[in-house]
Design a protein around this motif. Sequence first.
Motif, PDB file in Angstrom:
ATOM      1  N   GLU A 179       0.832  -1.200   0.000  1.00  0.00           N
ATOM      2  CA  GLU A 179       0.000   0.000   0.000  1.00  0.00           C
ATOM      3  C   GLU A 179       0.871   1.256   0.000  1.00  0.00           C
ATOM      4  OE1 GLU A 179      -4.065  -1.437   2.296  1.00  0.00           O
ATOM      5  OE2 GLU A 179      -2.483  -0.430   3.446  1.00  0.00           O
ATOM      6  N   THR A 182      -7.875   1.847   0.459  1.00  0.00           N
ATOM      7  CA  THR A 182      -8.136   1.699   1.888  1.00  0.00           C
ATOM      8  C   THR A 182      -8.216   3.091   2.500  1.00  0.00           C
ATOM      9  OG1 THR A 182      -6.949  -0.411   2.003  1.00  0.00           O
ATOM     10  CG2 THR A 182      -7.263   0.774   4.068  1.00  0.00           C
ATOM     11  N   ARG A 214      -9.920   1.949  10.320  1.00  0.00           N
ATOM     12  CA  ARG A 214      -9.357   1.589   9.025  1.00  0.00           C
ATOM     13  C   ARG A 214     -10.345   0.674   8.331  1.00  0.00           C
ATOM     14  NH1 ARG A 214      -4.149  -0.077   6.555  1.00  0.00           N
ATOM     15  NH2 ARG A 214      -4.636  -1.837   5.213  1.00  0.00           N
ATOM     16  N   SER A 228     -11.324  -1.163   4.195  1.00  0.00           N
ATOM     17  CA  SER A 228     -11.125  -1.290   2.755  1.00  0.00           C
ATOM     18  C   SER A 228     -12.202  -0.510   2.015  1.00  0.00           C
ATOM     19  CB  SER A 228     -11.174  -2.764   2.356  1.00  0.00           C
ATOM     20  OG  SER A 228     -11.269  -2.899   0.952  1.00  0.00           O
TER      21      SER A 228
END
Length: 369
Positions: free
Chosen positions: A78, A109, A123, A125
């Motif tokens: 990421e 994300t 957090r 997705s």
Amino acid sequence: MAKDGKKRLRAAWLQVHKWIGLTLAILIIPISLTGSALVWHDWLDARLEPQRHAALGPARLAPSAYAATAAAALQPGEALSALRFNKDGGPVVATATKASEAAGRPMRTSLWLDPRDAALIDRASGNSGLLQTAHVLHGSLMVPGWGRTVVGWVGAFMFVSCLTGIWLWWPLSGSPATGLKWKRRNTLNANLHYMAGFWILFPLAMLSFTGAWISFPTLFGQFESRPAPAGGASREAAARARPLASPATGVDQALAAAGPFATGALTAISWPTDRKAEWKVAFDRRGGAAEVIVADKDGRVTPPVAARPETLARTMRRWHDGTGMGAAWQIIIFLGGIIPALLSVTGIIIWWRARKPRARATAYRRAAA
């Protein structure tokens, strides 16, 4: 037109109306219900995920502080691509992207950060969550590739169904006011179908037409009064761009360079990518965000352009989802999603109950012959 001619035309329109409803009911119901839910997207998201909407205070830290916290929470592969700031004191939202294994669009994300101390709050997705599922179901029926086209054709056929519906509602004799009588038919389902269909007709026609417009941007883009934005291929390439792992300019330096051209509160910072090595720093401005471009290599600054008039495509989208249209319009759109599901159910019941009398009439004619 003679009365017999009107009856024949009415019978033809009835067949078109009936088979559109019966054939597409299984698609109309989920598209309509998810559309109704998404009218209240922000309210529902605040109920489902309150920690992402809490008013914590203004963002007082340098952007690099939020970027550092987000970077520490990233998964392998990421890369940080953007920061979004909430002027009402909500969490700062960091966006990270990861290249897709199938060479498709990058996976995104979101990370929610406390604006006071940059602590990580949540957090998730970009493809997870109930509301995201509703978005995908409404826009593409969760079918990659051609799902959006199918939804566009459903909108086009629903628009035709609205046109045929007003013809079928219109009384053959007497004034139009007779069509507003509740007991126009001898069953509850038929009366519900006629009355609900009439009162939702024009909002539903608008939602169907704008839905088709959104699904076929290339086709309807020809009606824009000014040149449309980059074509589908260019937009797709931009969507697949990956943020630079080590930009030459830091995020704080990019903000400092853009600062003299600020038109309001900072709203977003986007990282340079492998396709365009430039920072994009957005500030609040009436009529649309003011975006300052800062070249990553030499720090050259491009001031924001004057706010442009709203495009026809954007107007169609606002009509369709109710963004910035007020509570009354949003209620109408909400009902415009609930009632088509009701019309689909009542239409199926009416058709099913009419099968036995038709079968008996057919048997009688055959026996008489």
